[in-house]
Design an enzyme around this catalytic site. Structure first.
Site, PDB file in Angstrom:
ATOM      1  N   GLY A  38      21.514 -14.059  35.417  1.00  0.00           N
ATOM      2  CA  GLY A  38      22.094 -15.331  35.813  1.00  0.00           C
ATOM      3  C   GLY A  38      23.080 -15.943  34.837  1.00  0.00           C
ATOM      4  N   ASP A  96      14.409 -24.422  34.884  1.00  0.00           N
ATOM      5  CA  ASP A  96      13.683 -24.907  36.060  1.00  0.00           C
ATOM      6  C   ASP A  96      12.278 -25.306  35.599  1.00  0.00           C
ATOM      7  OD1 ASP A  96      12.859 -25.410  38.665  1.00  0.00           O
ATOM      8  OD2 ASP A  96      12.666 -23.316  39.225  1.00  0.00           O
ATOM      9  N   LYS A 124      16.930 -28.666  36.181  1.00  0.00           N
ATOM     10  CA  LYS A 124      16.444 -29.339  37.388  1.00  0.00           C
ATOM     11  C   LYS A 124      15.546 -30.505  37.013  1.00  0.00           C
ATOM     12  CE  LYS A 124      16.371 -25.615  40.663  1.00  0.00           C
ATOM     13  NZ  LYS A 124      15.548 -24.771  41.535  1.00  0.00           N
ATOM     14  N   PHE A 145      17.292 -25.732  45.505  1.00  0.00           N
ATOM     15  CA  PHE A 145      17.644 -24.360  45.144  1.00  0.00           C
ATOM     16  C   PHE A 145      19.153 -24.174  45.207  1.00  0.00           C
ATOM     17  CE2 PHE A 145      18.031 -19.771  45.448  1.00  0.00           C
ATOM     18  CZ  PHE A 145      17.157 -19.387  44.438  1.00  0.00           C
ATOM     19  N   VAL A 146      19.750 -23.752  44.087  1.00  0.00           N
ATOM     20  CA  VAL A 146      21.209 -23.633  44.019  1.00  0.00           C
ATOM     21  C   VAL A 146      21.646 -22.197  43.738  1.00  0.00           C
ATOM     22  CG1 VAL A 146      21.604 -26.016  43.297  1.00  0.00           C
ATOM     23  CG2 VAL A 146      21.152 -24.259  41.568  1.00  0.00           C
ATOM     24  N   ASP A 152      21.701 -16.648  41.718  1.00  0.00           N
ATOM     25  CA  ASP A 152      21.612 -15.858  42.945  1.00  0.00           C
ATOM     26  C   ASP A 152      20.493 -16.331  43.862  1.00  0.00           C
ATOM     27  OD1 ASP A 152      19.440 -14.857  41.203  1.00  0.00           O
ATOM     28  OD2 ASP A 152      19.157 -13.397  42.811  1.00  0.00           O
ATOM     29  N   ARG A 158      26.184 -14.698  43.401  1.00  0.00           N
ATOM     30  CA  ARG A 158      26.449 -14.898  41.963  1.00  0.00           C
ATOM     31  C   ARG A 158      27.937 -15.100  41.687  1.00  0.00           C
ATOM     32  NH1 ARG A 158      21.704 -13.641  39.135  1.00  0.00           N
ATOM     33  NH2 ARG A 158      20.542 -11.851  39.910  1.00  0.00           N
TER      34      ARG A 158
HETATM   35  P1  IMP Z   1      12.065 -21.002  35.038  1.00  0.00           P
HETATM   36  O1  IMP Z   1      11.330 -19.966  34.274  1.00  0.00           O
HETATM   37  O2  IMP Z   1      11.236 -21.616  36.118  1.00  0.00           O
HETATM   38  O3  IMP Z   1      12.740 -22.053  34.183  1.00  0.00           O
HETATM   39  O4  IMP Z   1      13.170 -20.264  35.856  1.00  0.00           O
HETATM   40  C1  IMP Z   1      14.304 -19.854  35.283  1.00  0.00           C
HETATM   41  C2  IMP Z   1      14.920 -18.740  36.095  1.00  0.00           C
HETATM   42  O5  IMP Z   1      14.642 -18.852  37.504  1.00  0.00           O
HETATM   43  C3  IMP Z   1      16.399 -18.863  35.946  1.00  0.00           C
HETATM   44  O6  IMP Z   1      16.884 -18.079  34.895  1.00  0.00           O
HETATM   45  C4  IMP Z   1      16.906 -18.416  37.294  1.00  0.00           C
HETATM   46  O7  IMP Z   1      17.133 -17.037  37.275  1.00  0.00           O
HETATM   47  C5  IMP Z   1      15.796 -18.688  38.277  1.00  0.00           C
HETATM   48  N1  IMP Z   1      16.050 -19.937  39.048  1.00  0.00           N
HETATM   49  C6  IMP Z   1      15.417 -21.123  38.926  1.00  0.00           C
HETATM   50  N2  IMP Z   1      15.914 -22.036  39.772  1.00  0.00           N
HETATM   51  C7  IMP Z   1      16.887 -21.407  40.475  1.00  0.00           C
HETATM   52  C8  IMP Z   1      17.799 -21.836  41.517  1.00  0.00           C
HETATM   53  O8  IMP Z   1      17.826 -22.994  41.991  1.00  0.00           O
HETATM   54  N3  IMP Z   1      18.646 -20.885  41.978  1.00  0.00           N
HETATM   55  C9  IMP Z   1      18.675 -19.611  41.497  1.00  0.00           C
HETATM   56  N4  IMP Z   1      17.869 -19.172  40.518  1.00  0.00           N
HETATM   57  C10 IMP Z   1      16.974 -20.069  40.009  1.00  0.00           C
HETATM   58 MG    MG Z   2      17.929 -15.951  35.577  1.00  0.00          MG
END
Ligand code: IMP
Ligand code: MG
Length: 176
Positions: A38, A96, A124, A145-146, A152, A158
């Protein structure tokens, strides 16, 4: 699909964040580690806005397993450069729940760098499940969700040069 951040807004946010990074981290050498996949687009833009001596490396973390909710986190660190004695800036697309960046940070700290900072394009609101926060955040966004600018949904979108919110029917579709 609804645009959340236009190409111009994303650009302005990345330029602003690069200036903050340069200001807070100073002119000394820096090793930037992008969290694949990402962060690819942000990584490419960000490194061209920084003027200190830079090394660039990557680490891969995946947890989504093609869906919008978290799965088991897997980290592949074979491609990391030597980090002992270096100042590290981790770069990811989005903060996130925070579990991914915290896990990657811990792994990086185990390599004995001088310091570890982190920068993300998006954070977020109201989703974090961890205490540590990224040092640099370009944009705060609502809990939705973006996709685009590296982010992606099932490996699609992407390449969009802006950040968009998918409609429910688009989230229901399979990208292949
Ligand atoms: P976390 O571990 O919950 O902080 O998630 C981080 C990873 O989840 C990011 O590096 C993204 O790859 C994926 N992710 C979280 N939210 C989104 C979203 O809204 N769109 C796309 N990928 C997301
Ligand atoms: Mg990622």
């Amino acid at each position: 699909m609804k645009t959340l951040l236009s190409e111009e807004q994303v650009r302005a946010g990345v330029v602003r964040m690069a200036a903050e990074i340069r200001e807070r981290l100073g002119p000394g050498p820096l090793t930037i580690i992008g969290v694949l996949t990402g962060s690819l687009v942000l990584l490419a833009d960000l490194i061209r806005l920084l003027d200190m001596p830079l090394r660039v490396g990557v680490i891969q973390a995946s947890s989504y397993r093609g869906e919008t909710e978290r799965g088991q986190l897997q980290i592949q660190s074979e491609l990391l450069p030597e980090l002992a004695g270096h100042r590290v800036l981790l770069v990811d697309d989005i903060f996130d729940t925070g579990h991914t960046l915290v896990a990657v940070c811990d792994l990086i700290r185990g390599q004995r760098p001088v310091s570890v900072h982190s920068a993300v394009l998006l954070r977020k609101r109201g989703r974090q499940q961890v205490a540590p926060q990224p040092d640099f955040v370009a944009f705060e966004i609502p809990n939705t969700f973006v996709v685009g600018y590296g982010l992606d949904f099932r490996d699609a979108y992407r390449n969009l040069p802006y950040v968009a919110v998918l409609e429910p029917h688009e989230l229901a579709e399979t990208a292949g």
